[in-house]
Design a protein around this motif. Structure first.
Motif, short mmCIF file in Angstrom:
data_model
loop_
_atom_site.label_atom_id
_atom_site.label_comp_id
_atom_site.label_asym_id
_atom_site.label_seq_id
_atom_site.Cartn_x
_atom_site.Cartn_y
_atom_site.Cartn_z
N THR A 54 0.82 -1.22 0.00
CA THR A 54 0.00 0.00 0.00
C THR A 54 0.85 1.26 0.00
O THR A 54 0.41 2.32 -0.48
N ARG A 114 -2.02 -1.42 -10.68
CA ARG A 114 -2.30 -1.03 -9.29
C ARG A 114 -3.54 -0.14 -9.26
O ARG A 114 -3.79 0.63 -10.18
N ARG A 115 -4.28 -0.29 -8.18
CA ARG A 115 -5.45 0.56 -7.98
C ARG A 115 -5.70 0.67 -6.49
O ARG A 115 -5.63 -0.33 -5.76
N THR A 116 -6.01 1.87 -6.03
CA THR A 116 -6.27 2.11 -4.60
C THR A 116 -7.75 2.42 -4.41
O THR A 116 -8.36 3.13 -5.21
N ASP A 125 -3.47 -5.35 -0.30
CA ASP A 125 -2.68 -4.81 0.81
C ASP A 125 -1.41 -5.64 1.05
O ASP A 125 -1.05 -5.97 2.19
#
Length: 696
Positions: free
Chosen positions: A626, A662-664, A691
């Motif tokens: 993260t 990637r993606r948050t 995570d």
């Protein structure tokens, strides 16, 4: 016009005596438990055509004299001996077990006798199936030719019979296998991977029966469930003057409807309080059709059966296009069934063996089978009718590479379409068949829109899958994708349901039950408990797809191991069910319960594009945590890939070997998440981290 077969000039000498047949299976092959009970005197003794049965007949299965000639090969010796019909030349149970080359000639001969009671009648010679090009002689007179490896054909041999009871039949066959463009399914001259050993020559029952000069040639049975009505159309190849027909419907040994004597047009039966066929309640009505002469005497009669059921695409209460059976949404789940046997190849060692695969399918909780690029003997479909198993029937594929097909396009397409029509005509009376699959994964595919439309017009009582996997042309009744191991689902369309034509392929090698020492699966496991756990999880992931986006059916690869493929529910010899049967049945039957309600926690790009950070070169670790800084990565809209990928929604082109994404996202404070699931569409391998933890 007769097909251009081949010239034949040789003398048969010193044939072995049929009375001294010393047949035995070819040694060194994997055998099923039924092989030990096969003898020349009991090979497939059952009447082969359950939907048009006559009492008088002669079974010609058993030992035939056999010769295989290699006209242009000095490295191979001609074979002279015996063969056990109806097992393919290439199989162990034939007693020959030799590979047939494209230019080889197969010559079968046997003597037969006719009962005196048949005198004065026409005599029909029936072939269940011969692969591929066939010429037939009776008492040295040519009585007919045929091209096609999967359809039955009948010849009237009456005019070739001689005085007395002793007769002789000769069958001359050639089979180019993959040197030709004809429909052949997965048969190839050099088997490997997903392609298997050929089944050349006679591979279904051969039999004789007497008929009068006017006789019942075939039945076309159309049912109208809402009206409780049956219409029977009869073909009569003989003299049709001064004859009439009648029909009687019987349910549980009680006559429920009958017609009068009708001279022309279809016979119509009205069934009071008609019961409908389904996998849970496979109700069948017996049928007797009779032909009478001018004086009212019955001169020919056949036994058959029929059933009432409907299948269609309709919308459920939520407006999702689904498959409806008998007016209700019906989820369909079952195995891909290729119909190969280690000892008989295309031919099961016995009728009991043929039924065993279906019994296991029902035992494991499935309600459907996709019969994969092969057409089975009529008795297989009859068992499906009686046991209550839904069938999606593939048309056997033509030339896979397209090269032979393109060079012979006109004749190859004509042959494909002839066999396609014949397959439907010869199997359309079976209520278990609910859909036709025109093409598989682009193999030999052409004119898809035209052919799918033609099939639907020719048989409007069933669904049509224009292409299972890969090259969907947006026609037919279902949108069909293949995902290994999966599962996955296309999005239902306005008039097409979502169908998962292949998934799974979980492998487990079990030494002692394998075609050869090594094999493969799409994903392989080491123990039966590991495989059971994996299968349970795999089937569990189907359940939410039924609710959203609205999956209507799924096909697990596959019923049994096949040669080097080790991803069967059973071993190739049918000795073992690989995973725990009770646990698999429970996992499958859960899919018929109401689908769970899904709440989207994080939106996918299925319906609306989502932004991802991505990189095509391998990043420095730990890129999946993260705290990793991805601000120098590129941004793109999902999904990523090439636009020809089956079932893909591509908004950002990606055609390199690897990609990192990637993606948050954030969850609302206090949010309670139960049973979170990952929905993902991808081709080939992928690793997913959440995570910093590898979750799939």
């Amino acid at each position: 016009m007769k097909p251009n077969l081949f010239s034949l000039a040789f003398v048969l000498v010193s044939w072995p005596s049929m009375a001294k047949a010393d047949w035995k299976p070819v040694s060194g092959h994997l055998l099923t438990r039924w092989a030990k009970n096969v003898t020349p005197n009991n090979v497939h003794p059952e009447y082969p055509r359950p939907q048009m049965v006559r009492e008088k007949w002669i079974n010609l299965n058993g030992i035939w004299r056999f010769q295989m000639l290699h006209p242009r090969s000095r490295s191979k010796e001609d074979f002279l001996g015996e063969i056990l019909v109806p097992f393919p030349v290439d199989s162990a149970l034939s007693g020959v077990g030799k590979r047939v080359e494209p230019l080889d000639t197969l010559d079968y001969q046997r003597a037969f006798s006719l009962p005196k009671s048949w005198h004065g009648q026409r005599v029909l010679l029936h072939f269940g199936a011969v692969d591929w090009r066939t010429r037939v002689l009776v008492n040295s007179k040519e009585v007919g030719t045929h091209q096609g490896g999967y359809d039955s054909f009948t010849l009237d041999v009456s005019d070739a019979l001689r005085e007395g009871s002793d007769q002789n039949v000769e069958v001359i066959v050639s089979d180019p296998t993959d040197a030709g463009a004809q429909p052949r399914g997965k048969q190839v001259s050099k088997p490997s991977g997903i392609y298997y050993t050929p089944s050349s020559g006679i591979w279904q029952t051969v039999w004789l029966e007497p008929v009068p000069r006017s006789y019942i040639g075939s039945l076309k049975i159309d049912t109208y469930p809402l009206a409780g009505q049956v219409e029977i159309t009869i073909a009569n190849p003989g003299d049709s003057k001064s004859i009439s027909y009648s029909a009687e419907a019987i349910f549980r040994k009680q006559t429920v409807a009958r017609t009068g004597n009708v001279q022309s047009g279809p016979l119509v039966l009205k069934i009071p309080d008609a019961k409908w066929w389904s996998p849970e309640h496979p109700f069948l009505y017996d049928l007797k059709v009779s032909l009478k002469n001018a004086s009212g005497k019955t001169v020919d009669s056949v036994g058959s059966y029929f059933a009432f059921r409907t299948v269609e695409i309709s919308k459920d209460q939520a407006g999702i296009s689904r498959i409806f059976l008998n007016g209700k949404p019906q989820f369909m789940i079952g195995p891909l069934d290729q119909g190969f046997w280690p000892d008989g190849l295309y031919t099961a060692p016995s009728d009991q063996a043929l039924r065993y695969d279906l019994d296991v399918t029902k035992r494991l909780g499935f309600n459907m089978i996709r019969k994969h690029v092969k057409v089975e003997p009529d008795r297989w479909y009859s068992w499906c009718d009686r046991l209550g198993i839904l069938v999606w029937q593939d048309m056997p594929s033509g030339d896979v590479s397209g090269q032979a097909f393109q060079s012979q396009h006109q004749t190859a397409s004509a042959q494909f379409e002839t066999e396609l029509q014949t397959m439907i005509e010869q199997r359309r009376n079976h209520p278990s068949i609910i859909g036709w699959v025109v093409f598989n994964e682009g193999w030999g595919q052409y004119d898809t829109e035209r052919l799918a439309s033609w099939v639907k017009r020719f048989d409007p009582s069933r669904l049509v899958d224009n292409a299972s996997g890969w090259t969907d042309k947006k026609v037919g009744d279902v949108s069909d994708i293949h995902v290994y191991p999966g599962p996955g689902s296309p999005i239902p369309e306005a008039s097409r349901a979502a169908f998962l034509g292949e998934f799974g392929g979980l492998g487990l090698p079990l030494p002692g039950h394998m075609w050869q020492e090594k094999g493969w699966g799409y994903v392989s496991y080491k123990t039966r408990p590991e495989l059971t756990d994996a299968m349970e999880k795999l089937f569990a992931r189907i359940h939410p797809l039924i609710g959203s986006p609205g999956l209507s059916g799924a096909v697990y690869t596959q019923t049994t191991d096949v040669e080097t493929e080790l991803n069967g529910l059973m071993t190739y010899d049918r000795a073992l069910i690989k995973a725990d049967p009770a646990r698999i049945r429970t996992a499958v039957r859960r899919l018929f319960q109401p689908a769970p309600t899904l709440v989207e926690i994080v939106p996918t790009s299925m319906r609306q594009a989502q932004t991802w950070q991505y990189r095509l070169a391998k990043p420095a670790a730990p890129w999946f945590t993260t705290s990793f800084d991805d601000r120098d990565w590129s941004s793109g809209l999902g999904g990523f890939g090439t636009r020809e990928t089956p079932g893909a929604i591509v908004r950002t082109d990606w055609n390199s070997p690897d990609i990192w994404l990637r993606r948050t996202f954030a969850l609302a404070v206090g949010a309670r998440v139960r049973n979170p699931a990952l929905l993902m569409h991808h081709d080939e391998d992928a690793e997913v981290y959440l995570d910093g933890v590898l979750i799939g």
